[in-house]
Design an enzyme around this catalytic site. Structure first.
Site, PDB file in Angstrom:
ATOM      1  N   GLU A 137     -29.440  60.692 -50.283  1.00 60.40           N
ATOM      2  CA  GLU A 137     -30.346  59.525 -50.855  1.00 60.40           C
ATOM      3  C   GLU A 137     -31.664  59.805 -51.198  1.00 60.40           C
ATOM      4  OE1 GLU A 137     -32.753  56.021 -49.668  1.00 60.40           O
ATOM      5  OE2 GLU A 137     -32.541  57.543 -48.332  1.00 60.40           O
ATOM      6  N   ASP A 178     -20.406  45.915 -33.835  1.00 60.23           N
ATOM      7  CA  ASP A 178     -20.157  47.300 -33.034  1.00 60.23           C
ATOM      8  C   ASP A 178     -18.971  48.013 -33.500  1.00 60.23           C
ATOM      9  OD1 ASP A 178     -17.796  45.739 -31.696  1.00 60.23           O
ATOM     10  OD2 ASP A 178     -19.698  44.676 -30.661  1.00 60.23           O
ATOM     11  N   ASP A 180     -21.863  39.665 -28.159  1.00 62.15           N
ATOM     12  CA  ASP A 180     -23.555  39.708 -27.818  1.00 62.15           C
ATOM     13  C   ASP A 180     -24.232  39.653 -29.108  1.00 62.15           C
ATOM     14  OD1 ASP A 180     -23.123  42.137 -29.199  1.00 62.15           O
ATOM     15  OD2 ASP A 180     -24.131  43.512 -27.756  1.00 62.15           O
ATOM     16  N   ASP A 217     -30.028  60.962 -45.445  1.00 61.64           N
ATOM     17  CA  ASP A 217     -31.027  60.038 -45.682  1.00 61.64           C
ATOM     18  C   ASP A 217     -32.409  60.488 -45.939  1.00 61.64           C
ATOM     19  OD1 ASP A 217     -32.052  56.957 -45.102  1.00 61.64           O
ATOM     20  OD2 ASP A 217     -33.601  58.189 -43.635  1.00 61.64           O
ATOM     21  N   GLU A 231     -43.173  68.787 -46.639  1.00 62.04           N
ATOM     22  CA  GLU A 231     -44.595  68.291 -46.997  1.00 62.04           C
ATOM     23  C   GLU A 231     -45.270  69.559 -47.583  1.00 62.04           C
ATOM     24  OE1 GLU A 231     -43.490  67.220 -44.161  1.00 62.04           O
ATOM     25  OE2 GLU A 231     -42.684  65.441 -44.744  1.00 62.04           O
TER      26      GLU A 231
HETATM   27  C1  LIG Z   1     -31.333  53.416 -48.860  1.00 62.34           C
HETATM   28  C2  LIG Z   1     -31.841  53.704 -47.329  1.00 62.34           C
HETATM   29  O1  LIG Z   1     -30.907  54.448 -46.876  1.00 62.34           O
HETATM   30  N1  LIG Z   1     -32.909  53.786 -46.921  1.00 62.34           N
HETATM   31  C3  LIG Z   1     -33.472  54.213 -45.742  1.00 62.34           C
HETATM   32  C4  LIG Z   1     -34.383  55.456 -46.141  1.00 62.34           C
HETATM   33  O2  LIG Z   1     -34.870  55.901 -44.976  1.00 62.34           O
HETATM   34  C5  LIG Z   1     -35.653  54.907 -44.339  1.00 62.34           C
HETATM   35  C6  LIG Z   1     -36.188  55.729 -42.816  1.00 62.34           C
HETATM   36  O3  LIG Z   1     -35.109  56.549 -42.157  1.00 62.34           O
HETATM   37  C7  LIG Z   1     -34.722  53.820 -43.689  1.00 62.34           C
HETATM   38  O4  LIG Z   1     -35.738  52.862 -43.053  1.00 62.34           O
HETATM   39  C8  LIG Z   1     -34.167  53.154 -44.891  1.00 62.34           C
HETATM   40  O5  LIG Z   1     -33.464  52.184 -44.488  1.00 62.34           O
HETATM   41 CA   LIG Z   2     -21.495  43.708 -29.959  1.00 64.88          CA
HETATM   42 CA   LIG Z   3     -40.710  65.127 -43.657  1.00 65.97          CA
END
Ligand SMILES: CC(=O)N[C@H]1CO[C@H](CO)[C@@H](O)[C@@H]1O
Ligand SMILES: [Ca+2]
Ligand SMILES: [Ca+2]
Ligand SMILES: *[C@@H]1O[C@H](CO)[C@@H](O)[C@H](O)[C@H]1NC(C)=O
Ligand SMILES: *[C@@H]1O[C@H](CO)[C@@H](O)[C@H](O)[C@H]1NC(C)=O
Ligand SMILES: *[C@@H]1O[C@H](CO)[C@@H](O)[C@H](O)[C@H]1NC(C)=O
Ligand SMILES: *[C@@H]1O[C@H](CO)[C@@H](O)[C@H](O)[C@H]1NC(C)=O
Ligand SMILES: *[C@@H]1O[C@H](CO)[C@@H](O)[C@H](O)[C@H]1NC(C)=O
Length: 566
Positions: A292, A51, A47, A224, A231
């Site tokens: 991250e 995956d 597709d 992430d 905030e």
């Molecule tokens: C490096 C990384 O993982 N960046 C992510 C940070 O968070 C945003 C929102 O979830 C993503 O769009 C990025 O790819």
């Molecule tokens: Ca696929």
């Molecule tokens: Ca937040």
């Protein structure tokens, strides 16, 4: 009495063993983590989208690379406005990738090969399609406070609650007619922020960790966007940034003192760590979390924990200092970046090195394709974890994506191509066939790069001195005694600031990496004798060859050298 004495001695000894065990490195401390971007890794059903079955098919390739773990970018149920970083069910797999049964099989097959599996964990926001948000829209008692809602200024729907802006679009606020209020989104409007000051949200998101790490026996999570978790509750306007060049539509227009790196964001990460440690305690191998934070080092490091380790957060927080390399970067620049990080990282913590990811141009494109081997070897030679974005092992460059073919919502045709992250996300080049061995279908979600002919896995597997085989040899070296050598020293050399030497040694061995990042030849003033362990692709020297100084490095040459003291 005598018995009791023996008993105490036994406990004492057990403690000593534990001390040794703690000094011995845990699996993740010396790991190489291979980031799989599932959409572009391998399509098993034609597709045009990668995956989970595709990943299973290629586990032998990954095992053969010699890496320790795979980290999968998000595979959860998602409407895919932000390539899966907008999650509509934290506990299910998106049908484009497979299902929970196939995921289980993936974990089992990876574990059978001695590979750990790390999932992306995206706690800051849900998708606007997530049940919690849909319920919140309806004013559900349970879910209405899971997100951050505020009235417009003077109750107006034309005036957001404050001046906060999102990373991807302008205002961080979106009006909702049903509730006659705005909700906060630090990324796309399809990604409403969860309220981490709400204890129910904290519990829900901990339960998600338990689900994957305990129930599915996943080995860890990459967390992430941690700087954005919390905030300021009082919604105070943010001041204009000190950068006079940013315009009103840039994220840098404001200084994000109330929406990034709030003290509570660190607390949330520390809380997750103790939760994850409690899961590890029941398991045979340590469960891990990596955070991250694409922010200044001073804000990145505390996500690890505090300086004396009395508070622990992520096992490591991603080190992005090398992400900003350009073709102009000199060895002095690289050395300064390494120093900036190592000088600030408390010695109790494990370092890590990252050259690329799905948000940044590929290393060959941004730093020069002649320097791929030198930089890959550097990232693997420096102490700690190496993180490799899929395709960097063969030195892939960015793909060619025309505006109309682009899908990244962080960009559009006005801002294209500057902000788009599509270039570094094109399908992995397995071979030189029409769809690069990525898919047997009739089209792919992003176009396959034309560079598949000159840069692909099949060809590089056959060439003993390809980027790929250099990367594999590097992984062998990493698995040897290098990991036990704690010390690292580095310095630059050469008049044009292009020579970099990194030395790691103990009483028995000296490993030295010497790099020429420039096009002029350079000489290393040494009178010692070394064995050449590994070289860059175009080097004239052979692996295993013995050389004596002074050593002249040709343009872009990298040499990893070993001297045994006894
Ligand atoms: C490096 C990384 O993982 N960046 C992510 C940070 O968070 C945003 C929102 O979830 C993503 O769009 C990025 O790819
Ligand atoms: Ca696929
Ligand atoms: Ca937040
Ligand atoms: C692509 O491969 C899948 C899985 O092997 C197979 O089911 C499908 O028929 C193939 N499609 C084409 C066009 O060959
Ligand atoms: C809101 O109302 C106050 C008082 O009526 C007024 O001073 C202010 O300018 C209004 N703000 C906006 C954004 O309309
Ligand atoms: C709002 O809260 C932040 C901390 O969360 C604080 O630093 C700031 O001074 C507060 N602003 C006002 C106007 O009270
Ligand atoms: C702003 O842009 C000018 C011109 O490109 C440049 O010289 C200056 O250094 C920039 N200032 C900052 C703070 O980036
Ligand atoms: C495209 O992006 C630019 C810059 O971010 C923005 O000003 C513009 O409104 C966007 N256009 C569309 C159609 O979304």
């Amino acid at each position: 009495m005598y018995k009791l004495y023996i008993y105490l001695v036994a406990i004492f000894l057990i403690n000593i063993v534990n001390v040794y065990a703690a000094e011995e490195k845990d699996w993740w401390q010396t790991a190489t983590i291979y980031q799989i971007y599932p959409k572009s890794f391998k399509d098993s059903d034609g597709d045009g989208i990668g995956d989970l079955k595709g990943i299973i098919e290629k586990l032998d390739y990954i095992k053969d690379l010699g890496v320790s773990a795979i980290w999968l970018s998000p595979i959860y149920k998602s409407p895919q406005y932000d390539a899966g970083y907008d999650i509509s069910d934290f506990r299910d797999i998106d049908p484009i990738y497979g299902n929970l049964e196939i995921f289980k099989e993936l974990v089992t097959e990876a574990h059978n090969r001695g590979l750990k599996v790390v999932l992306d964990y995206v706690p800051n926001h849900t998708s606007d399609q997530h049940e919690w948000f849909q319920e919140a829209l309806k004013g559900s008692e349970t879910y209405k406070d899971y997100f951050i809602w505020a009235d417009g200024k003077n109750g107006s729907k034309n005036d957001p609650p404050n001046n906060w802006i999102s990373v991807f679009t302008h205002s961080a606020w979106e009006w909702v007619e049903e509730r006659k209020q705005f909700y906060l989104h630090q990324f796309l409007k399809q990604q409403p922020d969860l309220d981490f000051l709400n204890p129910n949200v904290r519990q829900e998101m901990k339960d998600v960790l338990t689900y994957w790490l305990d129930t599915y026996d996943v080995d860890g999570v990459r967390i992430d966007a941690v700087p954005h978790l919390v905030e300021a509750k009082n919604l105070t306007d943010e001041p204009r940034t000190y950068d006079p060049n940013s315009s009103e539509i840039d994220y840098n227009y404001l200084d994000h003192i109330f929406t990034r790196n709030q003290p509570e964001s660190y607390d949330v990460v520390y809380e997750w760590r103790s939760h994850i440690d409690s899961i590890s305690a029941k398991k045979t191998s340590t469960k891990v979390c990596f955070s991250e934070a694409a922010v200044d080092i001073d804000y990145v490091i505390p996500y690890y924990g505090n300086a004396d380790g009395s508070k622990l957060g992520a096992h490591f927080s991603f080190n992005f200092v090398l992400l900003g390399l350009t073709p102009e970067s000199t060895a002095v620049d690289v050395s300064n970046l390494i120093g900036a990080w190592l000088d600030k990282l408390p010695s109790i913590y494990t370092s890590n090195w990252v050259l690329g990811n799905h948000d940044n141009h590929r290393i060959a494109t941004k730093a020069g394709k002649e320097r791929v081997d030198a930089l890959n070897i550097l990232a693997g030679f420096l102490p700690g974890v190496q993180v490799t974005y899929n395709g960097e092992e063969i030195g892939m460059e960015d793909g060619e994506v025309k505006c109309e073919q682009g899908v990244d919502m962080a960009s559009n045709c006005t801002s294209y191509p500057y902000l788009s992250r599509d270039f570094e996300r094109t399908p992995l080049q397995w071979d030189s066939s029409e769809f690069a061995g990525f898919s047997n279908g009739t089209s792919t979600w992003l176009p396959v790069s034309v560079k598949k002919a000159e840069c692909n896995i099949a060809d590089q597997l056959k060439d003993p001195k390809s980027h790929l085989n250099i990367y594999k040899k590097l992984q062998e070296v990493r698995k040897g005694d290098l990991a036990d050598i704690i010390s690292v020293e580095y310095s630059t050399f050469g008049d044009d600031e292009m020579g970099l030497a990194v030395v790691r040694q103990n009483s028995a061995k000296i490993y030295a990496l010497v790099l020429n990042l420039g096009s002029n030849s350079l000489t290393v003033k040494t009178w010692e004798t070394f064995e050449v362990i590994l070289t860059s692709k175009d080097s004239q020297r052979n692996w295993g060859e013995i050389i004596s100084g002074p050593i002249t490095l040709q343009s872009y040459e990298a040499l990893l050298l070993l001297q045994q003291n006894v």
